[in-house]
Scaffold this motif. Structure first.
Motif, PDB file in Angstrom:
ATOM      1  N   GLN A 136       0.683  -1.483   0.252  1.00 23.53           N
ATOM      2  CA  GLN A 136       0.153  -0.035  -0.735  1.00 23.53           C
ATOM      3  C   GLN A 136       0.797   1.230  -0.345  1.00 23.53           C
ATOM      4  OE1 GLN A 136      -3.211  -0.218  -0.217  1.00 23.53           O
ATOM      5  NE2 GLN A 136      -2.917  -2.535  -0.219  1.00 23.53           N
ATOM      6  N   ASN A 137      -0.048   2.593  -0.816  1.00 18.34           N
ATOM      7  CA  ASN A 137       0.828   3.459  -0.495  1.00 18.34           C
ATOM      8  C   ASN A 137       2.035   3.310  -0.762  1.00 18.34           C
ATOM      9  OD1 ASN A 137      -1.103   4.823   0.551  1.00 18.34           O
ATOM     10  ND2 ASN A 137      -0.433   3.709   2.511  1.00 18.34           N
ATOM     11  N   ILE A 138       2.643   3.222  -2.308  1.00 20.47           N
ATOM     12  CA  ILE A 138       4.003   2.248  -2.787  1.00 20.47           C
ATOM     13  C   ILE A 138       4.209   3.741  -3.505  1.00 20.47           C
ATOM     14  CG2 ILE A 138       4.724   1.846  -4.963  1.00 20.47           C
ATOM     15  CD1 ILE A 138       2.572  -0.585  -5.012  1.00 20.47           C
ATOM     16  N   THR A 139       5.806   4.535  -3.401  1.00 14.63           N
ATOM     17  CA  THR A 139       6.152   5.410  -3.351  1.00 14.63           C
ATOM     18  C   THR A 139       7.893   5.223  -3.921  1.00 14.63           C
ATOM     19  OG1 THR A 139       5.258   6.993  -2.078  1.00 14.63           O
ATOM     20  CG2 THR A 139       7.017   7.996  -2.744  1.00 14.63           C
ATOM     21  N   LEU A 140       7.780   5.736  -5.075  1.00  7.93           N
ATOM     22  CA  LEU A 140       9.209   5.778  -5.573  1.00  7.93           C
ATOM     23  C   LEU A 140      10.335   7.372  -6.158  1.00  7.93           C
ATOM     24  CD1 LEU A 140       8.134   4.371  -9.517  1.00  7.93           C
ATOM     25  CD2 LEU A 140       9.032   3.004  -7.545  1.00  7.93           C
ATOM     26  N   PHE A 141      11.635   6.543  -5.633  1.00  5.54           N
ATOM     27  CA  PHE A 141      12.257   7.667  -5.224  1.00  5.54           C
ATOM     28  C   PHE A 141      13.616   6.929  -5.045  1.00  5.54           C
ATOM     29  CE2 PHE A 141      12.262   5.358  -1.429  1.00  5.54           C
ATOM     30  CZ  PHE A 141      13.744   5.579  -0.757  1.00  5.54           C
ATOM     31  N   GLU A 142      14.661   8.477  -5.394  1.00  7.35           N
ATOM     32  CA  GLU A 142      16.138   8.320  -5.800  1.00  7.35           C
ATOM     33  C   GLU A 142      17.279   8.051  -4.369  1.00  7.35           C
ATOM     34  OE1 GLU A 142      18.200   9.690  -9.654  1.00  7.35           O
ATOM     35  OE2 GLU A 142      16.446   9.355 -10.176  1.00  7.35           O
ATOM     36  N   ASP A 144      21.145   7.451  -3.779  1.00  7.50           N
ATOM     37  CA  ASP A 144      23.157   7.136  -4.453  1.00  7.50           C
ATOM     38  C   ASP A 144      22.357   7.046  -5.763  1.00  7.50           C
ATOM     39  OD1 ASP A 144      23.403   7.212  -1.910  1.00  7.50           O
ATOM     40  OD2 ASP A 144      23.293   5.137  -1.672  1.00  7.50           O
ATOM     41  N   GLY A 145      21.854   7.581  -6.203  1.00  6.31           N
ATOM     42  CA  GLY A 145      21.674   7.254  -8.505  1.00  6.31           C
ATOM     43  C   GLY A 145      20.543   6.008  -8.357  1.00  6.31           C
ATOM     44  N   LYS A 146      19.994   5.251  -7.946  1.00  5.26           N
ATOM     45  CA  LYS A 146      19.437   4.070  -7.633  1.00  5.26           C
ATOM     46  C   LYS A 146      18.512   4.295  -7.483  1.00  5.26           C
ATOM     47  CE  LYS A 146      22.924   1.521  -8.855  1.00  5.26           C
ATOM     48  NZ  LYS A 146      23.358   1.185 -10.172  1.00  5.26           N
ATOM     49  N   GLN A 147      16.918   3.460  -8.180  1.00 12.51           N
ATOM     50  CA  GLN A 147      15.857   3.544  -7.800  1.00 12.51           C
ATOM     51  C   GLN A 147      15.405   2.918  -6.534  1.00 12.51           C
ATOM     52  OE1 GLN A 147      12.616   2.157 -10.509  1.00 12.51           O
ATOM     53  NE2 GLN A 147      11.764   4.822 -10.394  1.00 12.51           N
ATOM     54  N   TRP A 148      14.833   3.492  -5.804  1.00 14.22           N
ATOM     55  CA  TRP A 148      14.039   3.031  -4.656  1.00 14.22           C
ATOM     56  C   TRP A 148      12.722   3.134  -4.401  1.00 14.22           C
ATOM     57  CZ3 TRP A 148      16.898   0.128   0.211  1.00 14.22           C
ATOM     58  CH2 TRP A 148      18.018   1.085  -0.327  1.00 14.22           C
ATOM     59  N   VAL A 149      12.020   1.740  -3.420  1.00 12.22           N
ATOM     60  CA  VAL A 149      10.264   2.891  -3.513  1.00 12.22           C
ATOM     61  C   VAL A 149      10.088   1.607  -1.715  1.00 12.22           C
ATOM     62  CG1 VAL A 149      10.237  -0.059  -3.142  1.00 12.22           C
ATOM     63  CG2 VAL A 149       8.063   1.550  -4.176  1.00 12.22           C
ATOM     64  N   ARG A 150       9.749   2.998  -1.319  1.00 12.81           N
ATOM     65  CA  ARG A 150       8.445   2.143  -0.267  1.00 12.81           C
ATOM     66  C   ARG A 150       7.893   1.896  -0.230  1.00 12.81           C
ATOM     67  NH1 ARG A 150       9.158   7.513   0.531  1.00 12.81           N
ATOM     68  NH2 ARG A 150      11.487   7.796   1.817  1.00 12.81           N
ATOM     69  N   PHE A 151       6.939   1.229   1.041  1.00 13.97           N
ATOM     70  CA  PHE A 151       5.711   1.150   0.458  1.00 13.97           C
ATOM     71  C   PHE A 151       5.363   0.465   2.161  1.00 13.97           C
ATOM     72  CE2 PHE A 151       8.356  -2.506  -0.804  1.00 13.97           C
ATOM     73  CZ  PHE A 151       7.651  -3.332  -0.239  1.00 13.97           C
ATOM     74  N   GLU A 152       3.638   0.194   2.731  1.00 14.32           N
ATOM     75  CA  GLU A 152       3.610  -0.813   3.684  1.00 14.32           C
ATOM     76  C   GLU A 152       2.835  -1.509   3.208  1.00 14.32           C
ATOM     77  OE1 GLU A 152       1.105   2.680   4.714  1.00 14.32           O
ATOM     78  OE2 GLU A 152       2.611   3.548   5.329  1.00 14.32           O
ATOM     79  N   GLU A 167      11.542  -0.347   2.888  1.00 12.32           N
ATOM     80  CA  GLU A 167      12.251   0.212   1.712  1.00 12.32           C
ATOM     81  C   GLU A 167      12.958  -0.441   1.180  1.00 12.32           C
ATOM     82  OE1 GLU A 167      14.287   4.337   3.440  1.00 12.32           O
ATOM     83  OE2 GLU A 167      12.477   5.044   3.477  1.00 12.32           O
ATOM     84  N   ALA A 168      13.152  -0.531  -0.254  1.00 10.71           N
ATOM     85  CA  ALA A 168      14.244  -1.556  -0.321  1.00 10.71           C
ATOM     86  C   ALA A 168      14.029  -0.560  -2.622  1.00 10.71           C
ATOM     87  CB  ALA A 168      13.158  -3.278  -0.851  1.00 10.71           C
ATOM     88  N   ARG A 169      15.289  -1.600  -2.664  1.00 10.95           N
ATOM     89  CA  ARG A 169      16.229  -0.768  -4.190  1.00 10.95           C
ATOM     90  C   ARG A 169      14.218  -1.940  -4.821  1.00 10.95           C
ATOM     91  NH1 ARG A 169      19.272  -1.926  -8.382  1.00 10.95           N
ATOM     92  NH2 ARG A 169      20.205  -3.973  -7.326  1.00 10.95           N
ATOM     93  N   VAL A 170      14.715  -1.313  -6.288  1.00  9.04           N
ATOM     94  CA  VAL A 170      14.138  -1.323  -7.382  1.00  9.04           C
ATOM     95  C   VAL A 170      14.860  -2.475  -8.160  1.00  9.04           C
ATOM     96  CG1 VAL A 170      12.053  -1.109  -9.222  1.00  9.04           C
ATOM     97  CG2 VAL A 170      11.682   0.231  -7.382  1.00  9.04           C
ATOM     98  N   ILE A 171      14.781  -3.555  -8.869  1.00  9.14           N
ATOM     99  CA  ILE A 171      15.700  -4.071  -8.926  1.00  9.14           C
ATOM    100  C   ILE A 171      15.038  -4.525 -10.784  1.00  9.14           C
ATOM    101  CG2 ILE A 171      16.446  -5.847  -7.763  1.00  9.14           C
ATOM    102  CD1 ILE A 171      14.962  -7.849  -9.123  1.00  9.14           C
ATOM    103  N   PRO A 188       6.226  -2.244  -9.955  1.00 12.35           N
ATOM    104  CA  PRO A 188       8.006  -1.858  -9.651  1.00 12.35           C
ATOM    105  C   PRO A 188       7.770  -3.630  -8.790  1.00 12.35           C
ATOM    106  CG  PRO A 188       6.895  -0.834  -7.545  1.00 12.35           C
ATOM    107  CD  PRO A 188       5.436  -0.913  -8.787  1.00 12.35           C
ATOM    108  N   VAL A 189       9.880  -4.448  -8.533  1.00  8.83           N
ATOM    109  CA  VAL A 189       9.677  -5.251  -8.138  1.00  8.83           C
ATOM    110  C   VAL A 189      10.888  -5.383  -7.612  1.00  8.83           C
ATOM    111  CG1 VAL A 189      10.819  -7.701  -9.130  1.00  8.83           C
ATOM    112  CG2 VAL A 189       8.948  -6.618 -10.640  1.00  8.83           C
ATOM    113  N   ILE A 190      10.667  -5.515  -6.347  1.00 10.38           N
ATOM    114  CA  ILE A 190      12.399  -5.607  -5.456  1.00 10.38           C
ATOM    115  C   ILE A 190      12.162  -7.025  -5.151  1.00 10.38           C
ATOM    116  CG2 ILE A 190      10.814  -3.665  -4.458  1.00 10.38           C
ATOM    117  CD1 ILE A 190      10.254  -5.835  -1.973  1.00 10.38           C
TER     118      ILE A 190
END
Length: 247
Positions: A136-142, A144-152, A167-171, A188-190
């Motif tokens: 829930q509440n998926i939010t993408l952010f950067e 260290d130059g990598k795309q990450w995602v925050r979710f509940e 919080e996890a890095r998007v692969i 997004p896939v982690i």
């Protein structure tokens, strides 16, 4: 015997008819009368022989059929007395025991996801390629130059508890086809670490709102390929149930 009696009766009637015709005939017709009686005798004799031959043929046919029936009955008696092979019963198999080097999974299993710190009832779906978790509440952010995602992630075992923020890095980003039309959804896939029974492995999880589904976690083929087989008639073969669901 009835046919022979019939032939004799016919002969008797013919002779009586011949004698009746002689009444009133001139005495000088004696030779003709003798010839007529001789002809009738020959005819009756031939008919009698034919009747007797037919009766003999009938008797032979009955005897042959009787012999065939006796032979068939003997074969039936032999089959009935033949010993029957012993009944073979397949041994009972423990559904939780491994098949060769593969473990057996039920349609629903209890799975611990390290990134969330929680365990979930997961539906094991052989028709799905990848795995998915309720997010829930998926939010993408950067970062260290990598795309990450925050979710509940909601805790369905305890409705009063707060959702867990992860919080996890998007692969990568998965393109998921929806329905029968050409409508795709990006997810997004982690990479997450999962524990199922004694089996621990990293697998891809795509993030998706599964609040309308019975199970917050779906295990696709990539997770259990080559290491497990699925018995869809059973559930929780590798762990205990904590939540209930119908699908």
């Amino acid at each position: 015997m009835k046919m022979i009696r019939s032939a004799l009766a016919m002969a008797t009637l013919s002779l009586l008819a011949g004698c009746a015709n002689l009444q009133g005939q001139p005495q000088d017709q004696g030779p003709d009368l003798a010839q007529m009686l001789s002809n009738q005798t020959d005819t009756l004799t031939a008919a009698l022989e034919q009747q007797c031959q037919g009766y003999a043929d009938h008797t032979q046919a009955v005897a042959a059929l009787t012999e065939q029936v006796a032979q068939l009955q003997q074969r039936v008696d032999t089959l009935n007395t033949r010993p029957q092979p012993p009944k073979v019963e397949c041994p009972r198999v423990d559904p939780t025991s491994p098949i060769g080097d593969k473990m057996v999974l039920g349609e629903v299993e209890r799975v611990f996801v390290q990134e969330t710190g929680m365990a979930f009832d997961a539906r094991v779906d052989t028709g799905a390629e990848s795995s998915s978790i309720d997010a829930q509440n998926i939010t993408l952010f950067e970062r260290d130059g990598k795309q990450w995602v925050r979710f509940e992630v909601p805790n369905r075992d305890n409705a009063e508890s707060q959702p867990k923020t992860v919080e996890a890095r998007v692969i990568r980003t998965a393109q998921i086809k929806k329905g029968v039309v050409d409508d795709t959804q990006e997810r997004p896939v982690i990479l997450a670490r999962l524990k199922l029974g004694d089996y621990v492995a990293e697998t891809e999880l795509n993030l998706n709102d599964r609040s309308h589904l019975d199970y917050p976690l779906l295990l696709g083929r990539k997770f259990f390929k080559d290491i497990a087989v699925v018995d869809v008639s059973r559930t929780h073969l590798q762990g205990s149930a904590k939540t209930k669901g119908n699908q």
